[in-house]
Design a protein around this motif. Structure first.
Motif, PDB file in Angstrom:
ATOM      1  N   SER A 181      -6.909  45.592 -35.496  1.00  0.00           N
ATOM      2  CA  SER A 181      -7.888  45.558 -34.565  1.00  0.00           C
ATOM      3  C   SER A 181      -9.383  44.746 -34.696  1.00  0.00           C
ATOM      4  CB  SER A 181      -8.414  46.984 -34.103  1.00  0.00           C
ATOM      5  OG  SER A 181      -8.937  47.863 -35.153  1.00  0.00           O
TER       6      SER A 181
ATOM      7  N   LYS B  50     -13.244  42.465 -41.731  1.00  0.00           N
ATOM      8  CA  LYS B  50     -13.384  43.835 -41.286  1.00  0.00           C
ATOM      9  C   LYS B  50     -14.001  44.888 -42.166  1.00  0.00           C
ATOM     10  CE  LYS B  50      -9.817  45.969 -39.402  1.00  0.00           C
ATOM     11  NZ  LYS B  50     -10.186  46.339 -37.954  1.00  0.00           N
TER      12      LYS B  50
ATOM     13  N   GLU C  11      -4.366  51.748 -29.263  1.00  0.00           N
ATOM     14  CA  GLU C  11      -3.245  50.848 -30.197  1.00  0.00           C
ATOM     15  C   GLU C  11      -2.005  51.352 -30.066  1.00  0.00           C
ATOM     16  OE1 GLU C  11      -6.336  52.666 -30.790  1.00  0.00           O
ATOM     17  OE2 GLU C  11      -7.581  51.068 -31.769  1.00  0.00           O
TER      18      GLU C  11
HETATM   19 MG    MG Z   1      -8.318  49.502 -35.998  1.00  0.00          MG
END
Ligand code: MG
Ligand code: AMP
Length: 312
Positions: free
Chosen positions: A143, A55, A180
């Protein structure tokens, strides 16, 4: 630059393959009802490090751990009566609870970024639930996008953002909630929403009473709730009633745009389409994005929270 990633259908064969990759310490992007998660086993420092690396995420930003049920949560964290009431009402679903971490829990320290608390969620999406069941693992899963970018609500968004930084993407179609999870921290007698989401503070208060008085008891730390997040990589103007010449307009209700969050002004639809529309704005040739005003009631609070950060 990254190469092509393997995308598989979230059917029985795909789920079995995902469970195997996860047990072996790999990274799998899995659909949930909120956004696609980048999952790895939560008990291994090496796999958790791989999440942060894939990420490009600052490592002071702790991860949410996904569990199949309440029993699994109780092995990892201390739940009180309020936590159990919330779980009974909202799990499986888009509610994350920050709870005291049990010292005996088999959780790599990097998951919580060294905190004595842990964020737990029991997701509702059938593919994520099947992956949890089949792997038999608690899964850390932020995510499935590069840090700071727009969250993925389709398998193609994951592939475009992470490429072959992820070992496998399970395709479960578009996410239904699209925003989210709500994060609620329970501490002492008090509680506080750390991140607004599909379940509102009012719904939580109806069950466990009013939230913490922030001035009386001090704010609960919410690491990683950065002012700039969900960025489509170009300037974003909020509360726009029309587009300037060089803007891609994202509409809502009576404000029509090149795309719309919801032509009928439905907030649940707007939440489900939020990142889809931001991805469209990112891909458009226009150098700027404008977004129509969205009312802040109910899930609109969570939508505006994300829009403010996308525009920051
Ligand atoms: Mg995120
Ligand atoms: P996500 O980016 O969806 O993985 O959400 C992770 C967010 O959950 C982090 O940015 C934190 O704000 C929050 N979080 C996770 N663990 C904790 C914790 N132990 N205490 C407070 N906030 C947490």
């Amino acid at each position: 630059m990254t190469g092509k990633v393997q995308i598989r259908s979230g059917d029985a064969a795909g789920i079995a393959a995902a469970a195997e990759v996860l047990r072996a310490g790999g990274l799998v992007a899995v659909p949930t009802e909120t956004v696609y998660g980048l999952a790895a086993r939560a008990d291994s420092a090496a796999t958790v490090a791989a999440i942060y690396r894939a990420k490009g995420r600052p490592d002071f930003n702790p991860l949410i751990v996904h569990v199949p049920d309440l029993a699994a949560a109780e092995e990892i964290a201390e739940l009180d009566d309020r936590a159990r009431m919330l779980a009974a009402r909202f799990w499986p679903g888009p509610l994350t609870m920050v709870l005291p971490l049990k010292p005996t829990a088999r959780i790599a320290p990097a998951v919580t970024a060294g905190l004595s608390t842990i964020a737990l969620r029991c997701p509702a999406h059938p593919v994520m639930r099947a992956v949890l069941a089949e792997s038999g693992l608690a899964l850390a899963a932020p995510s499935a996008n590069r840090s700071g970018g727009v969250s993925p609500t389709r398998a193609e968004h994951v592939a475009a953002s992470l490429g072959d930084r992820v070992d496998l993407v399970l395709d479960g179609g578009a996410c239904t909630a699209g925003i989210e999870s709500t994060i609620v921290a329970l501490r002492g007698e008090g509680w506080q929403v750390l991140r607004p989401g599909p379940i509102t503070g009012d719904e939580i208060a109806a069950l466990i009473g009013p939230p913490l008085d922030a001035t009386a008891q001090g704010r609960i730390e919410a690491p990683g709730q950065l002012a700039s997040h969900y960025s489509p990589g170009k300037p974003v103007r909020l509360n726009a009633l029309w587009a300037e010449g060089d803007e891609f307009l994202i509409g809502f209700g009576a404000v029509a745009g090149q795309v719309t969050l919801s032509a009928s002004g439905d907030l649940a639809e707007a939440a489900a389409r939020l990142y889809e529309c931001l991805h469209a704005g990112q891909a458009a040739s226009a150098p700027r994005i404008a977004i129509a005003p969205v009312p802040g009631k109910g899930i609109g609070a969570a939508i505006n929270d994300r829009l403010l950060r996308a525009a920051a």
